[in-house]
Design a protein around this motif. Structure first.
Motif, PDB file in Angstrom:
ATOM      1  N   GLY A  72      41.228  45.404  27.944  1.00  0.00           N
ATOM      2  CA  GLY A  72      41.818  44.475  29.023  1.00  0.00           C
ATOM      3  C   GLY A  72      41.411  45.107  30.436  1.00  0.00           C
ATOM      4  O   GLY A  72      41.984  44.592  31.515  1.00  0.00           O
ATOM      5  N   GLU A  74      48.455  47.130  34.724  1.00  0.00           N
ATOM      6  CA  GLU A  74      47.040  46.878  34.725  1.00  0.00           C
ATOM      7  C   GLU A  74      46.523  47.738  35.999  1.00  0.00           C
ATOM      8  O   GLU A  74      45.478  48.375  35.761  1.00  0.00           O
ATOM      9  CB  GLU A  74      46.901  45.209  35.468  1.00  0.00           C
ATOM     10  CG  GLU A  74      47.108  44.162  34.184  1.00  0.00           C
ATOM     11  CD  GLU A  74      46.489  44.487  32.933  1.00  0.00           C
ATOM     12  OE1 GLU A  74      45.124  44.176  33.018  1.00  0.00           O
ATOM     13  OE2 GLU A  74      47.234  45.004  32.112  1.00  0.00           O
ATOM     14  N   ARG A  75      47.334  48.176  36.971  1.00  0.00           N
ATOM     15  CA  ARG A  75      46.871  49.054  38.153  1.00  0.00           C
ATOM     16  C   ARG A  75      46.524  50.611  37.304  1.00  0.00           C
ATOM     17  O   ARG A  75      45.662  51.208  37.736  1.00  0.00           O
ATOM     18  CB  ARG A  75      47.694  48.902  39.273  1.00  0.00           C
ATOM     19  CG  ARG A  75      47.604  47.954  39.956  1.00  0.00           C
ATOM     20  CD  ARG A  75      48.369  48.000  41.306  1.00  0.00           C
ATOM     21  NE  ARG A  75      49.604  47.882  41.048  1.00  0.00           N
ATOM     22  CZ  ARG A  75      50.516  46.607  41.107  1.00  0.00           C
ATOM     23  NH1 ARG A  75      49.688  45.537  41.307  1.00  0.00           N
ATOM     24  NH2 ARG A  75      51.886  46.800  40.918  1.00  0.00           N
ATOM     25  N   THR A 111      40.554  43.765  35.892  1.00  0.00           N
ATOM     26  CA  THR A 111      41.944  43.623  34.832  1.00  0.00           C
ATOM     27  C   THR A 111      41.969  42.258  34.639  1.00  0.00           C
ATOM     28  O   THR A 111      41.829  41.277  35.293  1.00  0.00           O
ATOM     29  CB  THR A 111      43.115  44.534  35.194  1.00  0.00           C
ATOM     30  OG1 THR A 111      43.445  43.875  36.573  1.00  0.00           O
ATOM     31  CG2 THR A 111      42.482  46.064  35.503  1.00  0.00           C
ATOM     32  N   GLU A 112      43.007  42.006  33.599  1.00  0.00           N
ATOM     33  CA  GLU A 112      43.210  40.661  33.225  1.00  0.00           C
ATOM     34  C   GLU A 112      44.551  39.924  34.303  1.00  0.00           C
ATOM     35  O   GLU A 112      44.680  38.901  34.342  1.00  0.00           O
ATOM     36  CB  GLU A 112      43.707  40.484  31.870  1.00  0.00           C
ATOM     37  CG  GLU A 112      42.550  40.632  30.822  1.00  0.00           C
ATOM     38  CD  GLU A 112      42.978  40.673  29.682  1.00  0.00           C
ATOM     39  OE1 GLU A 112      44.203  40.740  29.119  1.00  0.00           O
ATOM     40  OE2 GLU A 112      42.304  41.122  28.378  1.00  0.00           O
ATOM     41  N   GLN A 113      45.409  41.014  34.380  1.00  0.00           N
ATOM     42  CA  GLN A 113      46.505  40.689  35.643  1.00  0.00           C
ATOM     43  C   GLN A 113      46.420  41.550  36.697  1.00  0.00           C
ATOM     44  O   GLN A 113      45.770  42.541  36.808  1.00  0.00           O
ATOM     45  CB  GLN A 113      47.649  40.600  34.731  1.00  0.00           C
ATOM     46  CG  GLN A 113      47.591  39.623  33.830  1.00  0.00           C
ATOM     47  CD  GLN A 113      49.097  39.525  33.004  1.00  0.00           C
ATOM     48  OE1 GLN A 113      50.096  39.170  33.460  1.00  0.00           O
ATOM     49  NE2 GLN A 113      49.011  39.834  31.797  1.00  0.00           N
ATOM     50  N   ASP A 114      47.496  41.465  37.698  1.00  0.00           N
ATOM     51  CA  ASP A 114      47.589  42.420  38.662  1.00  0.00           C
ATOM     52  C   ASP A 114      49.200  42.786  38.515  1.00  0.00           C
ATOM     53  O   ASP A 114      50.184  42.209  39.334  1.00  0.00           O
ATOM     54  CB  ASP A 114      47.413  41.870  39.835  1.00  0.00           C
ATOM     55  CG  ASP A 114      47.580  42.785  41.278  1.00  0.00           C
ATOM     56  OD1 ASP A 114      47.420  44.061  41.036  1.00  0.00           O
ATOM     57  OD2 ASP A 114      47.670  42.113  42.342  1.00  0.00           O
ATOM     58  N   ASP A 115      49.291  43.985  37.861  1.00  0.00           N
ATOM     59  CA  ASP A 115      50.900  44.331  37.797  1.00  0.00           C
ATOM     60  C   ASP A 115      50.828  45.916  37.603  1.00  0.00           C
ATOM     61  O   ASP A 115      49.848  46.319  37.635  1.00  0.00           O
ATOM     62  CB  ASP A 115      51.610  43.637  36.751  1.00  0.00           C
ATOM     63  CG  ASP A 115      50.839  43.722  35.401  1.00  0.00           C
ATOM     64  OD1 ASP A 115      50.241  44.698  35.207  1.00  0.00           O
ATOM     65  OD2 ASP A 115      51.384  42.793  34.364  1.00  0.00           O
TER      66      ASP A 115
END
Length: 205
Positions: free
Chosen positions: A88, A193-194, A186-190
């Motif tokens: 990820g 993921e951070r 990263t695959e998302q921004d949450d």
């Protein structure tokens, strides 16, 4: 991201003490302080690589002198990419000219915006340390100071820690810098993921 970096360093320390463990980011809506959990499993003699990594982490320091003029070798970039990679998350190194221009513009805009933010400037000032013996932060001896007639020849704006203080690392020679920038993807921004991005950032260092 900094919490992810702290989690990565904690894992490094545990491996160096011979621990095997299970770890995972676990954000809890009911507890804003719980973002990462490590469960110890067993302990044995540590492997040499783990103790070497811990020793390196203990003496790691930020380097804020000018970048060299020579590009980073391809094999070094690949080792960095491999070190940062995990499920990820990955590291991208913009080495093509058009990518470098786009990145420079984006960073310059972000830098311009942040420099007008009082909260950002206050946060920067908290990192600066006047005493060399301070256990954390950025000592003024590591903050570059340009002479009045000297500019840094770089396309990428660098974080300026001279917020209310003057750095004491005087730069007098002009250098055409060629910094290699790592972009953590990263695959998302949450929150999860951070955290993973922070872990990848620390593995690069």
């Amino acid at each position: 991201e900094m919490l992810g970096a702290a989690a990565e360093l904690t894992e490094v320390a545990l491996r160096a003490q011979g621990w095997t463990f299970a770890s995972a980011p676990i954000p809890d809506p009911g507890d804003s302080d719980l973002l990462f959990r490590i469960r110890l499993i067993s302990r044995s003699e540590p492997v040499a690589e783990a103790t070497t990594q811990l020793a390196a982490a203990a003496v790691r320091r930020s380097e804020r002198r000018p970048y060299g003029a020579e590009p980073v070798a391809d094999d070094v970039i690949e080792r960095l990419r491999s070190a940062a990679g995990a499920p990820g998350v990955s590291a991208h190194f913009p080495v093509q000219a058009d990518e470098g221009i786009e990145l420079a513009v984006a960073i310059a805009r972000a830098d311009h915006s942040e420099r007008k933010d009082p909260a950002y400037l206050a946060e920067m000032a908290k990192w600066v340390r006047g005493a060399e013996s301070a256990p954390d932060g950025i000592p003024v001896s590591s903050i570059p100071r340009l002479s009045d007639d000297q500019q840094r020849h770089t396309d990428i704006p660098l974080r300026d820690f001279e917020v209310g203080v003057s750095g004491s690392q005087l730069i007098t020679a002009g250098i055409d810098e060629r910094p290699l920038i790592a972009v953590i993807l990263t695959e998302q921004d949450d929150e999860i993921e951070r955290l993973r991005a922070g872990q990848a950032m620390m593995r690069l260092k």
